[in-house]
Motif scaffolding. Structure first.
Motif, mmCIF file in Angstrom:
data_model
loop_
_atom_site.group_PDB
_atom_site.id
_atom_site.type_symbol
_atom_site.label_atom_id
_atom_site.label_comp_id
_atom_site.label_asym_id
_atom_site.label_seq_id
_atom_site.Cartn_x
_atom_site.Cartn_y
_atom_site.Cartn_z
ATOM 1 N N THR A 93 -4.063 36.925 33.393
ATOM 2 C CA THR A 93 -3.004 37.730 33.998
ATOM 3 C C THR A 93 -1.972 36.843 34.682
ATOM 4 O OG1 THR A 93 -4.526 39.587 34.341
ATOM 5 C CG2 THR A 93 -2.519 39.562 35.675
ATOM 6 N N ALA A 94 -2.470 35.850 35.434
ATOM 7 C CA ALA A 94 -1.548 34.945 36.128
ATOM 8 C C ALA A 94 -0.668 34.193 35.136
ATOM 9 C CB ALA A 94 -2.347 33.958 36.987
ATOM 10 N N GLU A 95 -1.290 33.721 34.040
ATOM 11 C CA GLU A 95 -0.497 33.000 33.044
ATOM 12 C C GLU A 95 0.490 33.944 32.365
ATOM 13 O OE1 GLU A 95 -3.130 31.095 30.356
ATOM 14 O OE2 GLU A 95 -3.904 29.678 31.842
ATOM 15 N N GLY A 96 0.009 35.167 32.075
ATOM 16 C CA GLY A 96 0.901 36.144 31.448
ATOM 17 C C GLY A 96 2.072 36.501 32.332
ATOM 18 N N VAL A 97 1.782 36.703 33.624
ATOM 19 C CA VAL A 97 2.864 37.022 34.568
ATOM 20 C C VAL A 97 3.860 35.869 34.626
ATOM 21 C CG1 VAL A 97 3.375 37.361 37.015
ATOM 22 C CG2 VAL A 97 1.503 38.626 35.948
ATOM 23 N N GLU A 98 3.318 34.643 34.635
ATOM 24 C CA GLU A 98 4.195 33.477 34.674
ATOM 25 C C GLU A 98 5.078 33.405 33.430
ATOM 26 O OE1 GLU A 98 3.825 28.612 35.261
ATOM 27 O OE2 GLU A 98 2.039 29.895 35.234
ATOM 28 N N VAL A 99 4.445 33.654 32.262
ATOM 29 C CA VAL A 99 5.202 33.599 31.010
ATOM 30 C C VAL A 99 6.260 34.688 30.966
ATOM 31 C CG1 VAL A 99 5.042 33.899 28.513
ATOM 32 C CG2 VAL A 99 3.354 32.507 29.708
ATOM 33 N N PHE A 100 5.846 35.931 31.234
ATOM 34 C CA PHE A 100 6.787 37.038 31.127
ATOM 35 C C PHE A 100 7.879 36.965 32.188
ATOM 36 C CE2 PHE A 100 3.490 38.940 28.489
ATOM 37 C CZ PHE A 100 4.258 39.536 27.498
ATOM 38 N N THR A 101 7.517 36.455 33.364
ATOM 39 C CA THR A 101 8.546 36.270 34.391
ATOM 40 C C THR A 101 9.594 35.275 33.913
ATOM 41 O OG1 THR A 101 6.965 36.754 36.156
ATOM 42 C CG2 THR A 101 8.977 35.571 36.768
ATOM 43 N N SER B 283 14.759 34.258 31.539
ATOM 44 C CA SER B 283 15.538 33.698 30.434
ATOM 45 C C SER B 283 16.442 34.751 29.817
ATOM 46 C CB SER B 283 14.592 33.132 29.378
ATOM 47 O OG SER B 283 15.320 32.707 28.252
ATOM 48 N N VAL B 284 15.888 35.933 29.589
ATOM 49 C CA VAL B 284 16.696 37.023 29.033
ATOM 50 C C VAL B 284 17.836 37.370 29.974
ATOM 51 C CG1 VAL B 284 16.663 39.463 28.377
ATOM 52 C CG2 VAL B 284 14.805 37.950 27.656
ATOM 53 N N GLN B 285 17.546 37.396 31.272
ATOM 54 C CA GLN B 285 18.592 37.721 32.240
ATOM 55 C C GLN B 285 19.692 36.656 32.231
ATOM 56 O OE1 GLN B 285 18.739 40.611 34.163
ATOM 57 N NE2 GLN B 285 20.833 39.847 34.509
ATOM 58 N N ARG B 286 19.275 35.367 32.121
ATOM 59 C CA ARG B 286 20.270 34.306 32.056
ATOM 60 C C ARG B 286 21.124 34.437 30.794
ATOM 61 N NH1 ARG B 286 16.155 31.054 34.293
ATOM 62 N NH2 ARG B 286 15.483 30.349 32.216
ATOM 63 N N GLU C 198 10.818 29.405 20.655
ATOM 64 C CA GLU C 198 10.287 28.181 21.243
ATOM 65 C C GLU C 198 9.217 28.509 22.284
ATOM 66 O OE1 GLU C 198 10.767 24.976 20.481
ATOM 67 O OE2 GLU C 198 11.848 25.766 18.738
ATOM 68 N N GLU C 199 9.508 29.520 23.094
ATOM 69 C CA GLU C 199 8.527 29.897 24.112
ATOM 70 C C GLU C 199 7.297 30.518 23.467
ATOM 71 O OE1 GLU C 199 8.791 28.896 27.136
ATOM 72 O OE2 GLU C 199 10.667 28.002 26.508
ATOM 73 N N GLU D 248 -5.049 20.143 27.723
ATOM 74 C CA GLU D 248 -6.167 21.084 27.720
ATOM 75 C C GLU D 248 -5.954 22.203 28.723
ATOM 76 O OE1 GLU D 248 -9.891 22.463 26.412
ATOM 77 O OE2 GLU D 248 -8.637 20.838 25.663
ATOM 78 N N TRP D 249 -5.868 23.434 28.205
ATOM 79 C CA TRP D 249 -5.803 24.653 29.011
ATOM 80 C C TRP D 249 -4.551 24.747 29.864
ATOM 81 C CZ3 TRP D 249 -9.150 28.400 27.863
ATOM 82 C CH2 TRP D 249 -10.337 28.035 27.271
ATOM 83 N N GLY D 250 -3.585 23.866 29.686
ATOM 84 C CA GLY D 250 -2.441 23.920 30.591
ATOM 85 C C GLY D 250 -1.130 23.890 29.868
ATOM 86 N N VAL D 251 -0.255 24.831 30.117
ATOM 87 C CA VAL D 251 1.094 24.842 29.587
ATOM 88 C C VAL D 251 2.026 25.219 30.726
ATOM 89 C CG1 VAL D 251 2.670 25.905 27.959
ATOM 90 C CG2 VAL D 251 0.304 25.521 27.291
ATOM 91 N N GLY D 252 3.058 24.405 30.942
ATOM 92 C CA GLY D 252 3.990 24.726 32.017
ATOM 93 C C GLY D 252 5.030 25.718 31.525
ATOM 94 N N TRP D 253 5.077 26.864 32.133
ATOM 95 C CA TRP D 253 5.987 27.911 31.653
ATOM 96 C C TRP D 253 7.329 27.830 32.382
ATOM 97 C CZ3 TRP D 253 4.185 29.221 27.343
ATOM 98 C CH2 TRP D 253 2.827 29.368 27.142
ATOM 99 N N SER D 254 8.038 26.744 32.156
ATOM 100 C CA SER D 254 9.384 26.622 32.711
ATOM 101 C C SER D 254 10.362 26.837 31.557
ATOM 102 C CB SER D 254 9.575 25.229 33.325
ATOM 103 O OG SER D 254 9.298 24.231 32.372
ATOM 104 N N VAL D 255 10.851 28.050 31.437
ATOM 105 C CA VAL D 255 11.705 28.401 30.314
ATOM 106 C C VAL D 255 13.130 27.972 30.631
ATOM 107 C CG1 VAL D 255 12.404 30.271 28.810
ATOM 108 C CG2 VAL D 255 10.174 30.344 29.908
ATOM 109 N N GLY D 256 13.479 26.800 30.189
ATOM 110 C CA GLY D 256 14.818 26.292 30.482
ATOM 111 C C GLY D 256 15.775 26.676 29.380
ATOM 112 N N LEU D 257 16.322 27.859 29.444
ATOM 113 C CA LEU D 257 17.233 28.337 28.407
ATOM 114 C C LEU D 257 18.681 28.176 28.875
ATOM 115 C CD1 LEU D 257 15.388 31.567 27.293
ATOM 116 C CD2 LEU D 257 15.100 29.240 26.502
#
Length: 559
Positions: A236-244, A249-252, A348-349, A550-559
């Motif tokens: 859930t935390a990862e999903g919230v991070e991704v969707f946030t 990104s969509v808003q930008r 890409e994301e 391993e198990w880690g992806v930084g969800w910094s969507v730099g669009l």
């Protein structure tokens, strides 16, 4: 002194066989007295009918009758013994509902402390005293007070149930052992009690072991729930991070899109504003000239008129506005381009998300080997059992039940009936193939219809670039570029079968809510050779790294 008198007279009422106070006393012809059960049992076990004391023999066997005089004396003796004062007595309480009352007490009946299995009577502390002081009664078996002592008597012979018949698994009296249970395996009730008590201890140990096993199972289930909760929280935390990040990104992108539109509009407005200012300036100058012309027209001074005419007539230098206009900007394709750019960024994301998911499922990778006993006769396997392709030549192989007869397919040797597993297959260079998992019980003869209803969870390639999920009806798959390697992940309990393009870390398709109810086997169909166009083999390969930690992806969507 009364107690001493009783003790002295007790010997007068003892049976020489059982050494207890007489029960149903009888006198035999020689004059000696015995308990009727005792002398009867003695004669039953001997061929000659002799007196146990004087050894006098009788023939035929004498009839036995209760000696009423001695019986009355024994009854009186017992009554006097029971009413002797108890020097050890203490305050006693009347029996409450649910408690066993004393059978010898008059109302109110006191609470019984013991029950005698021989007398079939329950006694309070006072009436129990003879069983504690008289030597004959001391040998009686006392137990904690119980009700329904008559149930401890043999209904047929009216004697205590003192034996156990192992043959019939029932309690019996001594007379039963000489009649209905004569040839049976009979043991004293005490010995059977000890034996069953030992078995009961073993049963209790088994029960305690079962309890411990179930407690451990509860702990295991609770730990599974806790692990599931932790995984759910993490997901859930990862999903919230991704969707946030995606929403930001969509808003930008939306803000940038609106800014482009507004910038074009500002440019148009600025151009129009400049034109209007220039036009207004020229109108002012023209109005000024119009005033001068009007004034000169009314002048009657011929000299002044002629001198001013040339100046007034001369036209000022002004722009020709015929070709000048403000063109609204074209917005055609603006939205499409913006959405296309956003789609590229989201792709890409999506690849990042897919990479993290692929990394997780790859930890369940299993080592597979192709099973030659299931291979269609056209197929050729590598020596290591990792590669398979069609040869266009049918080999002469036994048509066993496990072998595919018409479908150019093969199964893995390994089967799975629980848990999760993952494997990867190289499909590079092929124009047609089928991959997935199937039930062990699928039909392997004749034409096959690959659907979940028939036990197939597969995807396929046809005509080089047409991908389908073999559902009912089939699902066309949107695959941008042909995958070179396909990963297959199965979660048996979850009912999930997922397919991945491992090169781009993208999910191709998932079957969800599957009901397996059988062993699952990996399924491979390299399809026919097609005159060499589809000659490349399917190759089971080790799962590769998708380039993410391993198990880690930084969800910094730099669009």
């Amino acid at each position: 002194m009364a107690a001493a008198s009783l003790l002295r007279s007790e010997d007068q009422f003892l049976c020489s066989i059982c050494q207890d106070v007489f029960t149903d006393p009888v006198a035999i012809p020689c004059g000696h007295n015995f308990c009727k059960p005792c002398i009867s049992k003695h004669w039953d076990n001997n061929e000659n009918y002799q007196c146990p004391m004087c050894k006098k023999a009788f023939d035929p066997r004498p009839e036995l009758y209760v000696n009423t005089l001695i019986s009355e004396m024994v009854t009186q003796f017992r009554r006097e013994a029971q009413h002797e004062p108890n020097i050890y007595s203490s305050d006693q309480q009347a029996a409450k509902p649910g408690e066993v009352p004393c059978d010898d007490c008059t109302e109110p009946k006191l609470k019984a402390l013991k029950s005698c299995l021989l007398c079939l009577t329950s006694y309070c502390q006072t009436h129990l005293e003879p069983h504690l002081t008289l030597s004959g009664l001391k040998r009686h078996q006392l137990i904690l007070p119980v009700e329904n002592l008559e149930d401890r008597m043999c209904r047929k012979h009216d004697k205590p149930l003192e034996l156990f018949c192992k043959t019939d698994h029932t309690c019996i009296c001594h007379h039963c052992s000489y009649s209905d249970h004569k040839s049976h395996d009979v043991t004293p009730l005490k010995e059977e009690h000890e034996e069953q008590k030992a078995e009961l201890k073993k049963t209790e140990a088994e029960i305690q072991q079962m309890i411990q096993e179930r407690l451990l199972k509860i702990q295991e289930i609770q730990q599974s729930v806790e692990h599931s909760k932790n995984a759910a929280d993490r997901e859930t935390a990862e999903g919230v991070e991704v969707f946030t990040a995606l929403m930001e990104s969509v808003q930008r992108s939306l803000d940038q899109f609106k800014e482009k539109i507004q910038e074009k509009q500002r440019t148009t407005e600025k151009q129009a504003e400049d034109f209007i200012k220039e036009l207004e300036q020229e109108i002012w100058e023209l109005k000024k000239r119009s005033t001068e012309v009007e004034q000169l027209s009314g002048c009657e001074d011929h000299l002044h008129f002629v001198q001013r005419f040339k100046c007034v007539k001369a036209a000022p230098s002004m722009k020709t506005w015929t070709e000048v206009s403000v063109h609204p900007p074209s917005y055609v394709g603006t939205v499409v381009r913006a959405v296309s750019e956003l789609e590229d960024k989201l792709t890409e994301e999506k690849k990042k998300v897919g990479g993290a998911e692929l990394k997780r499922v790859q930890q369940y990778e299993v080592d597979l080997t192709l099973d030659p006993d299931t291979a269609h006769p056209d197929l050729i396997l590598s020596d290591d059992g990792k590669q398979v392709h069609d040869s266009d030549e049918t080999k002469n192989l036994p048509d066993t039940p496990q072998r595919f007869s018409d479908c150019c397919s093969i199964l893995a040797k390994q089967s799975f009936s629980s848990g999760r597993f993952y494997f990867e297959v190289q499909v590079k260079g092929k124009t047609e193939w089928d991959l997935g998992v199937v039930r062990e019980s699928i039909n392997r003869k004749g034409d096959l219809t690959a659907t979940p209803q028939n036990g197939f969870w597969t995807i396929c390639l046809r005509n080089e670039n047409e991908y389908e999920a073999c559902a009912d009806p089939p699902v066309r798959l949107s695959v941008k570029s042909g995958p070179q390697k396909v990963g297959v992940f199965v979660d048996y309990e979850e009912g999930l079968v997922s397919f991945y393009d491992t090169d781009f870390s993208l999910l191709i398709y998932s079957f969800i809510g599957c009901c397996f109810n059988d062993k699952l086997l990996p399924f491979f169909c390299p399809c026919y050779n097609d005159e060499g166009k589809n000659s490349s083999p399917l190759i089971i390969t080790p799962g590769g790294s998708c380039g993410l930690e391993e198990w880690g992806v930084g969800w910094s969507v730099g669009l």
